[in-house]
Write a protein that holds these residues in place. Structure first.
Motif, short mmCIF file in Angstrom:
data_model
loop_
_atom_site.label_atom_id
_atom_site.label_comp_id
_atom_site.label_asym_id
_atom_site.label_seq_id
_atom_site.Cartn_x
_atom_site.Cartn_y
_atom_site.Cartn_z
N SER A 129 16.13 95.96 86.02
CA SER A 129 15.23 97.10 85.97
C SER A 129 14.07 96.80 85.03
CB SER A 129 15.99 98.34 85.48
OG SER A 129 15.08 99.34 85.10
N SER A 130 12.85 96.84 85.56
CA SER A 130 11.69 96.60 84.70
C SER A 130 11.58 97.67 83.63
CB SER A 130 10.41 96.56 85.55
OG SER A 130 10.19 97.80 86.18
N VAL A 131 11.97 98.89 83.96
CA VAL A 131 11.90 99.99 82.99
C VAL A 131 12.84 99.73 81.82
CG1 VAL A 131 12.29 102.45 82.66
CG2 VAL A 131 11.21 101.65 84.75
N GLU A 132 14.01 99.16 82.11
CA GLU A 132 14.95 98.85 81.04
C GLU A 132 14.37 97.81 80.09
OE1 GLU A 132 18.67 97.31 82.35
OE2 GLU A 132 19.51 97.18 80.34
N ALA A 142 4.49 96.46 80.00
CA ALA A 142 4.77 96.62 81.43
C ALA A 142 5.38 95.32 81.93
CB ALA A 142 3.50 96.94 82.21
N VAL A 143 6.42 95.43 82.73
CA VAL A 143 7.15 94.26 83.20
C VAL A 143 7.08 94.20 84.72
CG1 VAL A 143 9.42 93.13 83.32
CG2 VAL A 143 8.68 94.25 81.20
N VAL A 144 6.75 93.03 85.24
CA VAL A 144 6.70 92.82 86.69
C VAL A 144 7.42 91.52 87.02
CG1 VAL A 144 4.51 94.05 86.93
CG2 VAL A 144 4.50 91.56 86.57
N TRP A 200 14.71 80.71 90.31
CA TRP A 200 15.43 81.99 90.29
C TRP A 200 14.91 82.99 91.32
CZ3 TRP A 200 19.75 81.93 87.59
CH2 TRP A 200 19.87 81.00 86.55
N GLY A 201 13.85 82.63 92.04
CA GLY A 201 13.25 83.58 92.98
C GLY A 201 12.22 84.44 92.27
N GLU A 202 12.68 85.18 91.28
CA GLU A 202 11.82 86.00 90.44
C GLU A 202 12.38 86.01 89.03
OE1 GLU A 202 12.03 89.85 92.17
OE2 GLU A 202 10.61 89.44 93.78
N VAL A 203 11.51 86.14 88.03
CA VAL A 203 11.95 86.34 86.65
C VAL A 203 11.06 87.42 86.04
CG1 VAL A 203 12.83 84.00 86.31
CG2 VAL A 203 10.43 84.48 85.81
N PRO A 204 11.54 88.11 85.01
CA PRO A 204 10.71 89.14 84.38
C PRO A 204 9.53 88.54 83.62
CG PRO A 204 13.05 89.45 83.87
CD PRO A 204 12.90 88.08 84.45
N CYS A 205 8.37 89.12 83.84
CA CYS A 205 7.16 88.75 83.10
C CYS A 205 6.62 90.01 82.45
CB CYS A 205 6.12 88.15 84.04
SG CYS A 205 4.53 87.77 83.27
N LYS A 212 0.33 98.58 87.84
CA LYS A 212 1.23 97.44 87.97
C LYS A 212 0.84 96.49 89.10
CE LYS A 212 5.57 98.38 85.66
NZ LYS A 212 7.03 98.35 85.78
N PHE A 213 0.16 97.02 90.09
CA PHE A 213 -0.25 96.13 91.18
C PHE A 213 -1.22 95.06 90.68
CE2 PHE A 213 -4.62 97.42 92.08
CZ PHE A 213 -4.70 98.67 91.48
N VAL A 214 -2.02 95.40 89.70
CA VAL A 214 -2.93 94.41 89.10
C VAL A 214 -2.12 93.35 88.36
CG1 VAL A 214 -4.79 94.06 87.44
CG2 VAL A 214 -4.80 96.09 88.91
N LEU A 215 -1.11 93.80 87.63
CA LEU A 215 -0.28 92.87 86.87
C LEU A 215 0.52 91.96 87.80
CD1 LEU A 215 0.98 95.24 84.04
CD2 LEU A 215 -0.99 93.69 84.03
N ARG A 216 0.99 92.51 88.92
CA ARG A 216 1.73 91.68 89.87
C ARG A 216 0.84 90.56 90.41
NH1 ARG A 216 3.48 96.88 91.84
NH2 ARG A 216 5.58 97.35 91.07
N GLU A 217 -0.41 90.92 90.69
CA GLU A 217 -1.34 89.92 91.19
C GLU A 217 -1.64 88.87 90.12
OE1 GLU A 217 -3.36 87.77 93.73
OE2 GLU A 217 -2.27 89.59 94.28
N ASP A 218 -1.76 89.32 88.87
CA ASP A 218 -1.97 88.38 87.76
C ASP A 218 -0.80 87.42 87.64
OD1 ASP A 218 -3.61 90.74 85.45
OD2 ASP A 218 -4.35 89.60 87.18
N ALA A 219 0.43 87.95 87.81
CA ALA A 219 1.61 87.10 87.72
C ALA A 219 1.62 86.07 88.84
CB ALA A 219 2.88 87.96 87.77
N ARG A 220 1.26 86.50 90.06
CA ARG A 220 1.19 85.57 91.18
C ARG A 220 0.15 84.49 90.91
NH1 ARG A 220 1.26 90.47 94.36
NH2 ARG A 220 3.34 90.82 95.26
N THR A 221 -0.99 84.89 90.37
CA THR A 221 -2.06 83.93 90.07
C THR A 221 -1.60 82.91 89.04
OG1 THR A 221 -3.73 85.61 90.58
CG2 THR A 221 -4.44 83.70 89.29
#
Length: 544
Positions: free
Chosen positions: A449-452, A467-469, A476-481, A529-538
């Motif tokens: 849970s990102s909220v956790e 904020a966590v995305v 791992w597929g995905e990790v918390p950032c 968060k959509f901006v942060l998700r894109e930043d993480a992908r970048t």
């Protein structure tokens, strides 16, 4: 005429409540000397497992465990946890398998919220059990699983698992539930809030899941199954029951590694195994010296964050046949599969891998899987472009969330279960996830849970906003950032904040990357968060 049909009521001769408990009784009667469980040097036949389960259920009943009681279990993938999938519900009680990677605070919450009457715990996890008891200010009766192959730990109870079997009654009555809607298991899952929700399974759903899995996976009789899927995840994807149905041989593995998997495949002739994409990455990246050549193809069922097409292609090159599946804790695990199509045979390996990464179509026991517009509830066009939310309807959908009517009502609004996953539907009807509507990160098959995580970050005195995305990760597929705003003048470093998280949450939940920055916000102050998700992908693309 209608009245003549209705004049034929249900009777004991023609209506028996569905329950996976019946699978063990049948298999033990037909294949009593067939090897059922393997763990290191231990070998148990189906006859022996059947007797051990009856003995254990007898002892649990003598301890006062009965219908509606919650029995919480912290154990690795050992024969004990497999047997508990039968022994606990045989008493009428509800099996609550707990993620052994959780921190004491969450375990304490599950004990309390789930109304646990008894804890059965591997001594390797006695530390977290003791800490959970301390947080709750009370202890529960404990039965210790003492595994000589496990790391050390303290005895907490006056009884041991082996002792319960030794003194139990081998003639204990084998009886299924009076009602197939009766609760069978309670599994806690991470959601959009920090507190996990308790997902309630019923006997009917577990029975049908176990029946549908062999059809979808084309399981033969007597598969040799390596249990790499944690049995605390959706009751091990309900494979404990499905493999019993098929009179398979279950090879237990306490700690999964590439070398161990290759060794066990070679030693026991493993035909099937399951796991999150991390298992695929582990096999692909196993050093050459630790691999064993496969004498025959091994079938893998994989689920979690969609595996990268490159990983699927590399796994296939090793001799594994991978089937991508999709589901949630709320659906007993996998209910959607990427069913292979003949017209894909002539495509390139890369094209095949891309198609295999789709989530696909419903399992045989799944009534409907659809992608609908969140506002109108209408199905989206099957154009591979229009996004909607995956919704599911069928008998392998949970009873609801334990002691949470509001969340249950919300999840079932519209007459189906709302997954919270955004997807498209292709012209051939196959579903493909494109994004996640809820802020849950799936890392190595674990829901985070990102909220956790944000809640823990906000505990640090220097953190103003966090904020966590999900950060895409090849392993791992995905990790918390985490994206974090600090107080003016703070000299806090990324390593220091990660260390702070380490002290307050399970290791798999802590951020693997922290970026100190001003968070993008809307005019009303909501974090974008959509901006942060894109930043993480970048970030991922720039480092790959």
């Amino acid at each position: 005429m209608k009245e003549h049909y209705e004049a034929l009521p249900r009777q004991t001769a023609n209506h028996v409540p569905l329950s996976p408990l019946s699978f063990l009784e049948r298999t033990a009667a037909i294949f009593p000397e067939k090897t059922a469980l393997v763990y290191n040097d231990l070998r148990l036949t189906w006859r022996e497992v059947h007797e051990r389960v009856r003995r254990l259920a007898s002892s649990l009943k003598d301890m006062g465990i009965g219908p509606g009681d919650t029995v919480s279990v912290l154990a690795a993938n050992t024969p004990e946890l497999f047997e508990l999938h039968y022994a606990v519900p045989l008493t009428g009680a509800v099996l609550n398998t707990i993620n052994i990677r959780l921190e004491a605070e969450t375990v304490a919450y599950i004990f309390d919220h789930g109304d646990a009457r008894l804890v059965i715990a591997d001594t390797a996890f006695s530390g977290v059990v003791k800490a959970a008891f301390a947080l709750n200010g009370k202890s529960l009766p404990v039965v210790d699983i003492v595994d000589p192959h496990a790391p050390g730990g303290d005895r907490l109870g006056t009884e041991t698992y082996a002792g319960l079997i030794e003194k139990g009654d081998p003639a204990f009555a084998w009886a299924g539930p009076d009602d197939e809607w009766q609760a069978l298991a309670l599994n806690y899952t991470s959601g959009t809030s920090g507190r996990p929700k308790g997902v309630v399974y019923h006997h009917r759903g577990a029975y049908l899941m176990a029946m549908g899995t062999p059809v979808a996976w084309e399981l033969p009789r007597h598969p040799v199954y390596l249990y790499t899927v944690p049995m605390f995840h959706c009751n091990g994807w309900c494979h404990a029951w499905a493999m019993t149905l098929m009179a398979g041989t279950i090879v237990c593995i306490r700690q999964v590694s590439g070398k161990a998997v290759f060794d066990l495949i070679d030693r026991f002739g493993i035909t099937h195994l399951g796991g999150a994409p991390i298992v695929l990455s582990m096999l692909v990246n196993t050093p050459e010296d630790d691999r064993r050549p496969l004498s025959a193809p091994v079938k893998i069922m994989t689920a979690g964050a969609p595996p990268p097409a490159a990983v699927l292609a590399a796994t296939k090159a090793l001799g594994f046949e991978v089937m991508q599946v999709y589901g949630l804790t709320e659906t007993y695990g996998h209910v959607v599969q990427c069913l292979w199509r003949e017209e894909w045979e002539d495509l390139s390996a890369d094209e095949q891998a891309e198609l295999q990464s789709w989530q696909g179509v419903g399992f045989p026991m799944t009534e409907t899987v659809d992608v609908v517009d969140r506002d109108t509830g209408e199905p989206v066009p099957m154009d591979g472009e229009t996004q909607g939310e995956i919704v599911i309807r069928g008998n392998t959908v949970m009873k609801g969330y334990y002691k949470n009517e509001a969340a249950t009502s919300e999840a079932f609004s519209g007459g189906h279960f709302k997954s919270g996953d955004a997807a498209v539907r292709h012209p051939n009807g196959y579903v493909q996830i494109r994004d996640r509507l809820k802020d849950v990160i799936i890392s190595g098959g674990e829901n985070i849970s990102s909220v956790e995580v944000e809640g823990v970050l906000h505990r640090h005195p220097d953190v103003v906003l966090a904020a966590v995305v999900a950060l895409p990760d090849g392993t791992w597929g995905e990790v918390p950032c985490a994206f974090v705003e600090l107080k003016d003048g703070s000299t806090l470093t990324e390593d220091e904040l990660i260390d702070f998280c380490r002290a307050h949450m399970a290791g798999f939940k802590r951020p693997k990357k922290i970026v100190f920055t001003e968070l993008p916000k809307t005019a009303t102050g909501k974090i974008q968060k959509f901006v942060l998700r894109e930043d993480a992908r970048t970030m991922t693309e720039n480092t790959s």
